[in-house]
Write an enzyme that holds these catalytic residues in place. Structure first.
Site, PDB file in Angstrom:
ATOM      1  N   LYS A 121     -18.736 -15.814 -21.278  1.00 44.39           N
ATOM      2  CA  LYS A 121     -17.897 -14.678 -21.710  1.00 44.39           C
ATOM      3  C   LYS A 121     -17.007 -15.106 -22.893  1.00 44.39           C
ATOM      4  O   LYS A 121     -16.973 -16.275 -23.247  1.00 44.39           O
ATOM      5  CB  LYS A 121     -17.031 -14.185 -20.549  1.00 44.39           C
ATOM      6  CG  LYS A 121     -17.771 -13.992 -19.237  1.00 44.39           C
ATOM      7  CD  LYS A 121     -18.501 -12.673 -19.124  1.00 44.39           C
ATOM      8  CE  LYS A 121     -19.176 -12.568 -17.768  1.00 44.39           C
ATOM      9  NZ  LYS A 121     -19.934 -11.360 -17.547  1.00 44.39           N
TER      10      LYS A 121
HETATM   11  C1  LIG Z   1     -20.266 -11.117 -16.001  1.00 41.96           C
HETATM   12  C2  LIG Z   1     -20.342  -9.742 -15.465  1.00 41.96           C
HETATM   13  C3  LIG Z   1     -19.934  -9.415 -14.164  1.00 41.96           C
HETATM   14  C4  LIG Z   1     -19.601 -10.384 -13.080  1.00 41.96           C
HETATM   15  O1  LIG Z   1     -18.951 -11.490 -13.404  1.00 41.96           O
HETATM   16  P1  LIG Z   1     -19.062 -12.826 -12.513  1.00 41.96           P
HETATM   17  O2  LIG Z   1     -17.798 -13.485 -12.864  1.00 41.96           O
HETATM   18  O3  LIG Z   1     -20.279 -13.538 -12.966  1.00 41.96           O
HETATM   19  O4  LIG Z   1     -19.115 -12.415 -11.080  1.00 41.96           O
HETATM   20  C5  LIG Z   1     -19.937  -8.092 -13.786  1.00 41.96           C
HETATM   21  N1  LIG Z   1     -20.328  -7.129 -14.622  1.00 41.96           N
HETATM   22  C6  LIG Z   1     -20.757  -7.402 -15.859  1.00 41.96           C
HETATM   23  C7  LIG Z   1     -21.179  -6.271 -16.735  1.00 41.96           C
HETATM   24  C8  LIG Z   1     -20.793  -8.717 -16.319  1.00 41.96           C
HETATM   25  O5  LIG Z   1     -21.267  -8.984 -17.537  1.00 41.96           O
END
Ligand SMILES: *Cc1c(COP(=O)(O)O)cnc(C)c1O
Length: 371
Positions: free
Chosen positions: A182
């Site tokens: 991210k």
């Molecule tokens: C990354 C992501 C999540 C979940 O994040 P985690 O920290 O991996 O549980 C949920 N929704 C979207 C659209 C994402 O890209």
């Protein structure tokens, strides 16, 4: 070999983590508090609740709203699977609505037709960091007395009409995520923002084994989770957040270089950014023209040392969803069309212009060999 994604970790992150390790306070300490306060401020919210992942954050909010069997949540099939899974994990029903072909986000004009007396909430996703049509979605929600949970896991730092995603004007609560790919990372981690005090308090309790407001250790007032974020993760997050604007600027420069290189390449459409949007770039996803064999393009790129990923495979066509709900191709044509033609290219904060050039040249060769 160019990586698909890569976190940008600096000396401050290492220093803060070391500080935590020396302090002896590895959970529920000042870094979690500081991280929460900083994200709340940045997004214009009164409260923030740091959790162990983005998925945990989404599930916590749905649990706080008591969503369960018989309830429906309108959401998008073009997303990472977690945004629909959390609805199922609560025993409620995701009701998918197709997307807009330009931004790949939930199509606001199709929402109303999906609302039934069982609908309790709308869960839009800011796909690839691009804000969903949050103003229109909020308006439809208010008209029908529905809550809005914004999955902002990919959009920390994006703005719409000058307001940050997750802002209380857009939603009742939003969730950010900090997995290493991210915009900023905490290793694993997520965070809920809201300006609803009662919701914030319930989420805090749910995160912490259903403990009461005073946090008394062996006193549990509701059924809860352990979704706490630890201090080591929060320390990384605090350091990353201090550099968020620099990180976003660097990512924007990488994206701009990609777009300069790819905008005239036949067969390839760079990501679209709507007027009024400032995009905090999460990934760089191109759309290939119909008739280009994406698998061959990906294979050719891989042979040239360039990893890619077909973001996203539609949720309703995942094996679990097919077998549980009987979804078949054709159910959500825009999602399926886009999902069959998108390709995420290597993208990360410290990506050098020469690396972007290499990928762009490799993509041009791959397109030639696959069309
Ligand atoms: C990354 C992501 C999540 C979940 O994040 P985690 O920290 O991996 O549980 C949920 N929704 C979207 C659209 C994402 O890209």
């Amino acid at each position: 070999m160019i990586p698909l994604a890569q976190p940008d970790i600096g000396e401050t992150e290492i220093q803060y983590v070391t500080d935590v390790l020396r302090s002896g306070t590895l959970s529920m300490g000042r870094y979690v508090d500081a991280f929460e306060a900083a994200v709340a401020r940045r997004t214009g919210n009164r409260f923030a609740i740091a959790v162990s992942s983005g998925t945990a954050g989404l599930q916590t909010v749905l649990a706080a709203w008591n969503l369960g069997p018989g309830d429906e949540v309108v959401t998008t099939p073009f997303s990472f699977v977690a945004s629909a899974n959390v609805i199922l994990l609560q025993g409620a029903q995701p009701v998918f609505v197709d997307i807009e072909p330009e931004t790949y986000n939930l199509d606001p004009d199709r929402i109303e037709a999906a609302i039934t007396p069982r609908t309790k909430a709308i869960l839009p996703v800011d796909v690839f960091g691009h804000p969903a049509a949050l103003e229109q979605i909020r308006e439809v929600a208010s008209r029908h007395g529905l809550r809005v949970l914004e999955d902002a896991c990919e959009s920390l730092g994006s703005t719409l009409g000058g307001r940050p995603t997750g802002h209380p004007a857009f939603c009742d609560a939003a969730v950010f995520a900090f997995y290493p790919n991210k915009q900023i990372t905490t290793g694993e981690g997520g965070l809920i923002v809201t300006s609803d005090e009662a919701l914030a308090e319930t989420c805090r309790s749910l995160r912490n084994q259903g403990r009461g407001r005073d946090g008394e250790w062996l006193h549990h007032v509701r059924l809860g989770f352990n979704f706490r974020m630890d201090e080591l993760s929060a320390a990384v997050g605090v350091a990353q957040l201090e550099r968020l604007d620099a990180i976003l600027a660097a990512r924007e420069a990488v994206a701009a270089h990609y777009t300069r290189r790819l905008q005239d390449l036949p067969g390839v459409r760079p990501p679209a950014v709507r007027p009024g949007v400032r995009l905090a770039w999460f990934v760089y996803v191109v759309l290939l023209d119909r008739g280009i064999d994406r698998d061959r393009v990906a294979k050719s790129l891989s042979d040239q040392g360039v990893p890619t990923r077909p973001y996203f495979a539609p949720i309703h066509l995942q094996p679990y969803y097919r077998s549980r709900f009987g979804w078949r191709p054709g159910a959500f044509p825009v999602t399926e069309d886009i999902g069959s033609r998108t390709l995420a290219l290597p993208f990360f904060t410290r990506m050098a212009p020469e690396q972007v050039d290499y990928v762009a040249d490799a993509l041009a060769r791959a397109i030639n060999s696959a069309s």
